[in-house]
Structures are given as C-alpha cells and as structure tokens.
Design an enzyme around this catalytic site. Structure first.
Site, PDB file in Angstrom:
ATOM      1  CG  ASP A  12     -31.059  13.158  14.802  1.00 51.54           C
ATOM      2  OD1 ASP A  12     -32.013  13.959  14.754  1.00 51.54           O
ATOM      3  OD2 ASP A  12     -30.246  13.006  13.866  1.00 51.54           O
ATOM      4  CG  ASN A 103     -34.938  -0.275  29.249  1.00 42.80           C
ATOM      5  OD1 ASN A 103     -34.209   0.329  28.467  1.00 42.80           O
ATOM      6  ND2 ASN A 103     -34.547  -0.631  30.460  1.00 42.80           N
ATOM      7  CE1 TYR A 226     -25.462   5.504   8.615  1.00 48.31           C
ATOM      8  CE2 TYR A 226     -26.912   7.106   7.591  1.00 48.31           C
ATOM      9  CZ  TYR A 226     -25.857   6.812   8.412  1.00 48.31           C
ATOM     10  OH  TYR A 226     -25.201   7.814   9.068  1.00 48.31           O
ATOM     11  CE  LYS A 229     -20.949   5.195  11.380  1.00 49.92           C
ATOM     12  NZ  LYS A 229     -20.806   3.750  11.382  1.00 49.92           N
ATOM     13  CE1 TYR A 345     -27.677  -3.310   7.728  1.00 53.72           C
ATOM     14  CE2 TYR A 345     -25.997  -2.327   9.135  1.00 53.72           C
ATOM     15  CZ  TYR A 345     -26.857  -3.373   8.837  1.00 53.72           C
ATOM     16  OH  TYR A 345     -26.900  -4.471   9.639  1.00 53.72           O
TER      17      TYR A 345
HETATM   18  C1  F6R Z   1     -24.298  11.382   9.434  1.00 52.66           C
HETATM   19  C2  F6R Z   1     -25.433  12.203   9.041  1.00 52.66           C
HETATM   20  C3  F6R Z   1     -25.367  12.968   7.790  1.00 52.66           C
HETATM   21  C4  F6R Z   1     -26.289  12.374   6.729  1.00 52.66           C
HETATM   22  C5  F6R Z   1     -26.191  13.135   5.395  1.00 52.66           C
HETATM   23  C6  F6R Z   1     -27.192  12.605   4.367  1.00 52.66           C
HETATM   24  O1  F6R Z   1     -24.547  10.720  10.626  1.00 52.66           O
HETATM   25  O2  F6R Z   1     -26.438  12.252   9.724  1.00 52.66           O
HETATM   26  O3  F6R Z   1     -24.060  13.074   7.312  1.00 52.66           O
HETATM   27  O4  F6R Z   1     -25.995  11.015   6.527  1.00 52.66           O
HETATM   28  O5  F6R Z   1     -26.472  14.499   5.594  1.00 52.66           O
HETATM   29  O6  F6R Z   1     -28.445  12.667   4.912  1.00 52.66           O
HETATM   30  P1  F6R Z   1     -29.766  12.279   4.120  1.00 52.66           P
HETATM   31  O7  F6R Z   1     -29.559  10.905   3.561  1.00 52.66           O
HETATM   32  O8  F6R Z   1     -30.818  12.336   5.176  1.00 52.66           O
HETATM   33  O9  F6R Z   1     -29.938  13.313   3.059  1.00 52.66           O
HETATM   34 MG    MG Z   2     -29.951  13.763  12.037  1.00 49.05          MG
HETATM   35 MG    MG Z   3     -26.293  13.193  15.296  1.00 47.45          MG
END
Ligand code: F6R
Ligand code: MG
Ligand code: MG
Length: 364
Positions: A12, A103, A226, A229, A345
């Site tokens: 991502d 890698n 964090y 995922k 986290y």
């Molecule tokens: C889950 C994900 C989203 C973000 C959420 C908050 O993997 O990517 O649910 O965790 O949108 O995002 P932030 O903290 O970047 O505003």
């Molecule tokens: Mg993202």
């Molecule tokens: Mg994703």
C-alpha cells in the site's frame, strides 16, 4: 525442463480516497515500470484490491531474486512519488526503509512466490485481500487442501488421496513447523485456529510439489507501531492432482470471520467481490477478497478471470453483509473489536499508563 517463478509482491503506497482504492495513475506508473523491465520478466500483471497495489510477475530467476525484488521495490518507490504528488492518502505507508537491501522481505511489502515446472496446463488462482491479515487464509487453505467436505478430490482423486504437507509459521516467534495431513489433522488445527498467531505459509503435495504459498509478513509487528494490516495475497495452483478451480473457490461460498476492518482492530466477515467492487467503504470494509485466475503459457499470464464476479458468490456477499450488520451493532465491544492483546499498537498502552496509579486492590 526449465522452471517458472511466479512472484506476487504487494504494498500500500497510497490510497484513493482514504484507504479505499488505488488511483489509476499509480496503476499506470506500476505498469510502465514493469514494462520497462520486460527483459527481466517473462510477463506481468498489475492489480489492486482496496488500497493495495499488487505486482504479479513471472520470470526465470527463482524465488528471492534480488533483481525481481529490486524491481518491485523501485516500482513502489516510483508509485510513492506519484502518490505524494497527488497527495494520496498514506503515500509510501508500507515502505519501512529508505533504501533497498537485497530483498523486500522485512521492508514492508508482502511477498508470495513459488517456483515450479510448468505443467502441460497450469491454472493458478491469485487471491488478494484488503482490510485483513495473512491469517485470513488459514480457514480457506485448510478447507481447500484438507477438508473432504470442501474438496471431493481428497476422497475421489487417487493423485490427491495421500493428502498434503502444510508449512505453518509462528509470526511471534519467527519459527516454522511442517505438518503432514490427514495424519496430523487435529494437531494442525490447534495452531491454525489462532490465525493471528500461526499462519499457513505454504502447502506441498506429498511428492514435494508446491501447491500454494501466501504472504505471511505482519507489518504491524515489524514496524512496532500501527501501520495498517498486512493485507495478504495467496497463490494456489489448481487441477490435475491438485484441487480443482471450483474446489479452490468453494471455501469462499460462505464468509468466515477475519480480523482487520476499521483501523485493523475489528473482526468481521471476509466478503468475496469482483475486481470492480474491491473498494472497501462501510466502516472501511467489510474486509474483501478478489480471486484472479490465470492460465500460464510458457510463463505468460493468460487472464485474469475475475472469479468472484460470478453470481454464484452473490449469496456469500449477502451473508457477509448480514454478518457485517451484526458485528457493527457491537461497536467497541468484543468480539467485533479485537481483544486487548491485539490492541497494543493503538491507544491501549497510553490509556493503561494513565490509569496505572488509579487501580486499587479489591479488599472487600
Ligand atoms: C485499516 C485501514 C483503515 C485506517 C483508518 C484510519 O487497515 O487502513 O481502516 O486504519 O481509515 O486511518 P488513519 O489513521 O490513517 O486516519
Ligand atoms: Mg492505506
Ligand atoms: Mg490495504
């Protein structure tokens, strides 16, 4: 006979809009990068699921090829440049290092690779999921390769009747263990039922042929904070002594519960969708999965077939949406929200620190 390597490397590197999708400009840049490296690759396909960019590559360089990993890394760096220019969300979020070190494993991107002799006909299915984690594959992979109620070939096909070997990874201790099924059917379930801790990395036929491999990195464990995922990928070879395409897809006819969804901190159903619908919306979800089918032809990728676009999976989607309603009603309560030990986290440690001195012994 020469071997082909199928590498899927994903990251991502910026979402459009929020964490819901990949901007077409990133897809274009990724294609340009891989096209420019055509000398290295036999073929490539660029896909996306949610906010994850997936590079599907075939080549003759084997797994862990530095040249292929460098190409993927440079592609993600180039796409991050585009994402930054467009102010896309979380630009470069999965690239945990500034420099490539041979890698991409451990550097943020997810990697699933297998090397094999291309059979006279070689169907493969590549599953890509968003808003969940590698353990999401445990349930379907077990069903595909070990459950005779899912895969009739385990009973009927003499080439499959002996069962399969499963390599299971302990994501916390960084250890692996090999199970032989069906002999160790109950033992493996003790571990893989805890899908956030133990994941099935790969599956082999009893004669040693690779049948399936997945990404098993846990980005949040690697980063120590964090960072999202590690939306996973799974490659499965099908037919002729391996589960049929329909047996590989069958576990997704009923959604199972995975962790991920909003803020990577919630349980919910994994919804099979078409490529066109692979954009999480509601509560940043529900978590979703696409299935891209390819026939390999001398390493060329003929496809993809967008398998979950089929109406045969409409009911799975309805069921997933009903489950999504059920889980959402629980709000911040378990089992919708993940248990505390999975929240390390998030704000949990901070809140606990603040409350530390206010806890008193219960004496009465
Ligand atoms: C889950 C994900 C989203 C973000 C959420 C908050 O993997 O990517 O649910 O965790 O949108 O995002 P932030 O903290 O970047 O505003
Ligand atoms: Mg993202
Ligand atoms: Mg994703």
């Amino acid at each position: 006979m020469s071997k082909v390597t199928l590498s899927v490397i994903k990251a991502d590197v910026g979402g459009w809009v929020g964490h819901s999708g990949v901007h077409p400009a990133l897809m274009e840049r990724a294609k340009d990068c891989l096209e420019a490296a055509k000398g290295l690759l036999t073929d490539y396909y660029v896909a996306s699921c949610g906010d994850d960019l997936n590079l599907v590559m075939t080549h003759a360089l084997g797994v862990d090829s530095e040249a292929v990993h460098r190409l993927a890394w440079d592609t993600f760096v180039a796409c991050t440049g585009v994402a930054k220019k467009l102010k896309l969300y979380g630009a470069g979020q999965d690239l945990l290092s500034d420099a490539f070190s041979g890698n991409v494993k451990g550097m943020g991107p997810g990697v699933a690779e297998m090397e094999f002799e291309e059979r006279p006909s070689e169907p493969v299915i590549i599953f890509m999921a968003d808003k969940t984690e590698p353990g999401a594959w445990n349930f379907p992979v077990f069903k595909i390769f070990a459950d005779p109620f899912n895969t009739s070939g385990l009973v009927i096909d003499p080439k499959m009747h002996a069962g399969f070997r499963f390599e299971v990874h302990d994501l916390y201790e960084n250890k692996k263990v090999l199970f032989s099924l069906p002999e160790e059917y109950y033992d493996i379930l003790v571990l893989i039922g805890a899908a956030g801790h133990y994941t099935i990395k790969s599956v082999y036929s009893k004669s040693g042929d690779i049948a399936s491999v997945s990404t098993t990195q846990r980005l949040n464990l690697m980063a120590g904070r964090y960072v999202g995922k590690d939306d996973p990928v799974l490659i499965v070879r099908a037919q002729s002594g391996l589960p049929a395409v329909g047996e590989v897809l069958e576990p997704f006819a009923h959604p199972h519960i995975v962790s991920g969804w909003m803020r990577g901190s919630h349980n919910g159903p994994l919804m099979p969708v078409s490529v066109a619908d692979a954009h999480p919306t509601r509560f940043d979800g529900p978590p979703r999965v696409i299935a891209l089918g390819f026939q390999l032809c001398e390493g060329r990728l003929l496809g993809p077939q967008d398998f979950f676009a089929d109406p045969a999976f409409d009911r799975a989607r309805s069921e997933a949406l009903e489950l999504a309603d059920f889980f959402r009603r629980l709000g911040p309560f378990e089992p919708h929200r993940l248990p505390l030990d999975e929240m390390e986290y998030t704000t949990m440690p901070e809140v606990m620190k603040r409350l530390k001195d206010r806890f008193e012994d219960i004496t009465d």
